[in-house]
Write a protein that holds these residues in place. Sequence first.
Motif, PDB file in Angstrom:
ATOM      1  N   LEU A  49       0.829  -1.206   0.000  1.00  0.00           N
ATOM      2  CA  LEU A  49       0.000   0.000   0.000  1.00  0.00           C
ATOM      3  C   LEU A  49       0.861   1.253   0.000  1.00  0.00           C
ATOM      4  CD1 LEU A  49      -2.993  -0.937   2.323  1.00  0.00           C
ATOM      5  CD2 LEU A  49      -2.642  -1.354  -0.103  1.00  0.00           C
ATOM      6  N   ARG A  50       2.014   1.181   0.635  1.00  0.00           N
ATOM      7  CA  ARG A  50       2.931   2.324   0.582  1.00  0.00           C
ATOM      8  C   ARG A  50       3.368   2.593  -0.856  1.00  0.00           C
ATOM      9  NH1 ARG A  50       7.850   3.723  -0.122  1.00  0.00           N
ATOM     10  NH2 ARG A  50       8.466   1.584  -0.576  1.00  0.00           N
ATOM     11  N   GLU A  51       3.703   1.534  -1.586  1.00  0.00           N
ATOM     12  CA  GLU A  51       4.142   1.701  -2.967  1.00  0.00           C
ATOM     13  C   GLU A  51       3.036   2.282  -3.841  1.00  0.00           C
ATOM     14  OE1 GLU A  51       5.396  -2.182  -4.080  1.00  0.00           O
ATOM     15  OE2 GLU A  51       7.330  -2.056  -3.036  1.00  0.00           O
ATOM     16  N   ARG A  52       1.789   1.961  -3.530  1.00  0.00           N
ATOM     17  CA  ARG A  52       0.677   2.428  -4.354  1.00  0.00           C
ATOM     18  C   ARG A  52       0.226   3.844  -4.009  1.00  0.00           C
ATOM     19  NH1 ARG A  52      -3.342  -2.900  -4.602  1.00  0.00           N
ATOM     20  NH2 ARG A  52      -1.760  -4.377  -5.310  1.00  0.00           N
ATOM     21  N   PHE A  53       0.234   4.182  -2.722  1.00  0.00           N
ATOM     22  CA  PHE A  53      -0.450   5.396  -2.298  1.00  0.00           C
ATOM     23  C   PHE A  53       0.435   6.434  -1.610  1.00  0.00           C
ATOM     24  CE2 PHE A  53      -3.702   1.942  -1.952  1.00  0.00           C
ATOM     25  CZ  PHE A  53      -4.484   2.349  -3.024  1.00  0.00           C
ATOM     26  N   ALA A  54       1.606   6.060  -1.152  1.00  0.00           N
ATOM     27  CA  ALA A  54       2.401   6.982  -0.341  1.00  0.00           C
ATOM     28  C   ALA A  54       3.201   7.951  -1.212  1.00  0.00           C
ATOM     29  CB  ALA A  54       3.343   6.212   0.576  1.00  0.00           C
ATOM     30  N   MET A  55       3.404   9.119  -0.674  1.00  0.00           N
ATOM     31  CA  MET A  55       4.333  10.070  -1.266  1.00  0.00           C
ATOM     32  C   MET A  55       5.720   9.773  -0.704  1.00  0.00           C
ATOM     33  SD  MET A  55       2.097  13.615  -1.306  1.00  0.00           S
ATOM     34  CE  MET A  55       1.805  13.642   0.471  1.00  0.00           C
ATOM     35  N   PRO A  56       6.760  10.364  -1.310  1.00  0.00           N
ATOM     36  CA  PRO A  56       8.117  10.123  -0.790  1.00  0.00           C
ATOM     37  C   PRO A  56       8.210  10.450   0.693  1.00  0.00           C
ATOM     38  CG  PRO A  56       8.220  11.236  -2.905  1.00  0.00           C
ATOM     39  CD  PRO A  56       6.771  11.212  -2.519  1.00  0.00           C
ATOM     40  N   ASN A  57       8.926   9.603   1.425  1.00  0.00           N
ATOM     41  CA  ASN A  57       9.183   9.795   2.861  1.00  0.00           C
ATOM     42  C   ASN A  57       7.932   9.653   3.725  1.00  0.00           C
ATOM     43  OD1 ASN A  57      11.955  10.401   2.303  1.00  0.00           O
ATOM     44  ND2 ASN A  57      11.336  12.495   1.765  1.00  0.00           N
ATOM     45  N   GLU A  58       6.936   8.935   3.210  1.00  0.00           N
ATOM     46  CA  GLU A  58       5.771   8.604   4.029  1.00  0.00           C
ATOM     47  C   GLU A  58       5.838   7.140   4.449  1.00  0.00           C
ATOM     48  OE1 GLU A  58       1.940  11.408   3.011  1.00  0.00           O
ATOM     49  OE2 GLU A  58       2.217   9.598   1.817  1.00  0.00           O
ATOM     50  N   ALA A  59       5.325   6.843   5.643  1.00  0.00           N
ATOM     51  CA  ALA A  59       5.259   5.475   6.156  1.00  0.00           C
ATOM     52  C   ALA A  59       3.805   5.105   6.394  1.00  0.00           C
ATOM     53  CB  ALA A  59       6.062   5.350   7.452  1.00  0.00           C
ATOM     54  N   PRO A  60       3.480   3.790   6.316  1.00  0.00           N
ATOM     55  CA  PRO A  60       2.088   3.358   6.506  1.00  0.00           C
ATOM     56  C   PRO A  60       1.875   2.614   7.827  1.00  0.00           C
ATOM     57  CG  PRO A  60       3.246   1.717   5.224  1.00  0.00           C
ATOM     58  CD  PRO A  60       4.291   2.726   5.668  1.00  0.00           C
ATOM     59  N   MET A  61       0.634   2.620   8.299  1.00  0.00           N
ATOM     60  CA  MET A  61       0.186   1.783   9.408  1.00  0.00           C
ATOM     61  C   MET A  61      -1.247   1.355   9.082  1.00  0.00           C
ATOM     62  SD  MET A  61       1.550   0.606  12.266  1.00  0.00           S
ATOM     63  CE  MET A  61       2.718   1.783  12.936  1.00  0.00           C
ATOM     64  N   LEU A  62      -1.537   0.059   9.249  1.00  0.00           N
ATOM     65  CA  LEU A  62      -2.808  -0.491   8.779  1.00  0.00           C
ATOM     66  C   LEU A  62      -3.770  -0.786   9.922  1.00  0.00           C
ATOM     67  CD1 LEU A  62      -1.496  -2.998   6.071  1.00  0.00           C
ATOM     68  CD2 LEU A  62      -1.932  -0.545   5.883  1.00  0.00           C
ATOM     69  N   PHE A  63      -5.062  -0.469   9.684  1.00  0.00           N
ATOM     70  CA  PHE A  63      -6.087  -0.663  10.694  1.00  0.00           C
ATOM     71  C   PHE A  63      -7.343  -1.256  10.063  1.00  0.00           C
ATOM     72  CE2 PHE A  63      -3.314   2.643  12.254  1.00  0.00           C
ATOM     73  CZ  PHE A  63      -3.049   2.195  13.539  1.00  0.00           C
ATOM     74  N   PRO A  64      -8.147  -1.947  10.875  1.00  0.00           N
ATOM     75  CA  PRO A  64      -9.326  -2.631  10.333  1.00  0.00           C
ATOM     76  C   PRO A  64     -10.573  -1.775  10.248  1.00  0.00           C
ATOM     77  CG  PRO A  64      -9.041  -3.230  12.621  1.00  0.00           C
ATOM     78  CD  PRO A  64      -7.893  -2.328  12.270  1.00  0.00           C
ATOM     79  N   SER A  65     -10.542  -0.538  10.748  1.00  0.00           N
ATOM     80  CA  SER A  65     -11.738   0.303  10.682  1.00  0.00           C
ATOM     81  C   SER A  65     -11.335   1.755  10.520  1.00  0.00           C
ATOM     82  CB  SER A  65     -12.598   0.148  11.943  1.00  0.00           C
ATOM     83  OG  SER A  65     -12.066   0.908  13.016  1.00  0.00           O
ATOM     84  N   GLN A  66     -12.271   2.518   9.983  1.00  0.00           N
ATOM     85  CA  GLN A  66     -12.027   3.946   9.800  1.00  0.00           C
ATOM     86  C   GLN A  66     -11.869   4.648  11.138  1.00  0.00           C
ATOM     87  OE1 GLN A  66     -15.229   6.615   8.273  1.00  0.00           O
ATOM     88  NE2 GLN A  66     -13.800   7.040   6.597  1.00  0.00           N
ATOM     89  N   ALA A  67     -12.662   4.245  12.133  1.00  0.00           N
ATOM     90  CA  ALA A  67     -12.575   4.882  13.443  1.00  0.00           C
ATOM     91  C   ALA A  67     -11.191   4.689  14.057  1.00  0.00           C
ATOM     92  CB  ALA A  67     -13.650   4.317  14.370  1.00  0.00           C
ATOM     93  N   CYS A  68     -10.638   3.476  13.926  1.00  0.00           N
ATOM     94  CA  CYS A  68      -9.275   3.232  14.443  1.00  0.00           C
ATOM     95  C   CYS A  68      -8.269   4.110  13.733  1.00  0.00           C
ATOM     96  CB  CYS A  68      -8.903   1.759  14.258  1.00  0.00           C
ATOM     97  SG  CYS A  68      -9.803   0.609  15.296  1.00  0.00           S
ATOM     98  N   ALA A  69      -8.384   4.204  12.418  1.00  0.00           N
ATOM     99  CA  ALA A  69      -7.449   5.015  11.645  1.00  0.00           C
ATOM    100  C   ALA A  69      -7.539   6.488  12.032  1.00  0.00           C
ATOM    101  CB  ALA A  69      -7.721   4.832  10.156  1.00  0.00           C
ATOM    102  N   LYS A  70      -8.763   6.981  12.218  1.00  0.00           N
ATOM    103  CA  LYS A  70      -8.924   8.377  12.613  1.00  0.00           C
ATOM    104  C   LYS A  70      -8.337   8.633  13.994  1.00  0.00           C
ATOM    105  CE  LYS A  70     -12.987   9.665   9.862  1.00  0.00           C
ATOM    106  NZ  LYS A  70     -14.408  10.089   9.918  1.00  0.00           N
ATOM    107  N   ARG A  71      -8.508   7.685  14.914  1.00  0.00           N
ATOM    108  CA  ARG A  71      -7.931   7.860  16.242  1.00  0.00           C
ATOM    109  C   ARG A  71      -6.408   7.844  16.177  1.00  0.00           C
ATOM    110  NH1 ARG A  71     -12.625   4.943  18.395  1.00  0.00           N
ATOM    111  NH2 ARG A  71     -11.590   2.966  17.920  1.00  0.00           N
ATOM    112  N   CYS A  72      -5.850   7.009  15.287  1.00  0.00           N
ATOM    113  CA  CYS A  72      -4.398   6.983  15.131  1.00  0.00           C
ATOM    114  C   CYS A  72      -3.897   8.338  14.640  1.00  0.00           C
ATOM    115  CB  CYS A  72      -3.985   5.876  14.159  1.00  0.00           C
ATOM    116  SG  CYS A  72      -2.204   5.796  13.843  1.00  0.00           S
ATOM    117  N   ALA A  73      -4.562   8.892  13.630  1.00  0.00           N
ATOM    118  CA  ALA A  73      -4.167  10.201  13.114  1.00  0.00           C
ATOM    119  C   ALA A  73      -4.269  11.265  14.199  1.00  0.00           C
ATOM    120  CB  ALA A  73      -5.035  10.567  11.914  1.00  0.00           C
TER     121      ALA A  73
END
Length: 482
Positions: A63-87
Amino acid sequence: MLSQVPLGECVPPNTRHAVSVSLPLWDDNVDYEKGEPRVLDRMSGGYPRFFIAKVIQALAERLRERFAMPNEAPMLFPSQACAKRCAAFIYDQAPKQRDAALPTYTLPKPGQVRIVEYAVEPINRRAAALDAMSTVLDEPVVIYCVLFPEDLFSLAKQYWQHTGNGISARLAEYCMHIERVNEQCELDASPRYRAGARRGTTSEAVSPVVSAGADLEADTYLEERFGRNVDAKYAAAMKSVLRRRIAGALTEDEQRHGAQVERGVAGLSPDNVYLTATGMSAVFYAHQALLQMRLGKSVCFGFSYTDTLKILKKFGPGAYFLGNGEGDDYTELERILEQHTQAGDPILAIFTECPSNPLLKTSDLPRLRALADRHGAALVVDETIGSFANIDALSWADVVVSSLTKVFSGDSNVMGGSIVLNPTCALYTSLSSAMAAVFEDLMWCEDAIFLERNSRDFMRRVAEINRNALAVAELLQHSAKV
């Protein structure tokens, strides 16, 4: 005597999705905590909240290769609410932790932490099902990728570790399988690929970093063919079985012997049980539900597991830590409760463990219950070490949380947790409403299947563990070396 498992290998050996790893020497443990490459580079796996499984790393890299800009890192979550809380956690904690960070990082600007929603669905359902020898889910699997400046990885990893709400390795494995099948289907449909095949040339699909392949097919076949696991399509039914088992309902074996697990609480039902993806997720959601009722500081009474205190301190107004959990700490607890009550800012909850991990201290639950009632606080008890098979924490607590990864599972190959609400407590109605507002069932279907299978003999194993523990205690008690 079992031979020593080599450094970095899973425990037990050759266990898929093992949650334990071998650190056989004291120096290995020290160097692991220090992050020494000689240890980390040899680890094939580890405890999933601390060591992100390699199949999850592989999916994140895709997913990093598909969607990330240079110098970005990914973290994966099973729900939108989890992802929003991470952000939100990254934005909140970045300025608070920046001075202590080595090396330091640049504070994120608005929009620099973003979320990508990604749906995984087979192009050819028949091909996907045949390849894995397993059920392909009827609905697409949607995962959420949080992308952030790579120098903020430590903050995202904190959220992953504290909350226990990252995607599971089996979920990542399923997604990787569908991705591989889709790639092959696209190659098969390519005119260039078909022409090359007719000429006798070969064409390879993109190779995954982690292969599930024949090993996954063999494992799935053995589990389902010989009746140890049921098909993933029955996951909802297995979750219902788990809730009944935790609530103390009769299992099939117990029905034959007329036995029942007694939780000591009238009116307790499976509806009072919530399954979580990990034990820390149970603590996290219990705290979130309490914060949904009202804001307030909590008290961590006794030397609890480290991430419990981190949750109380980093999510919400903060917490007091009374690490001894005995003696003068009861006096200090009364002072804190009284001070906040008089100030019109009552303490939200008292969190404790029974017994504590790792010091094995047991709080005076009746005394804590009386103090909580006097000041309108909730009492949350983590019973993981003792387990409901041995102790009655629920009679005194508003909420009981547990990690099901350890004794309840017993097979070292799946994570899980539970929250149980006491239907007789004064806060029950409010807690139930709060849980309905914040709770998500994030236990992946295959994890539920394995957890149900593993826990069928839970009560028998606990009895055996008790006998062994008593033998060890008596040996140490009578030893002149102790």
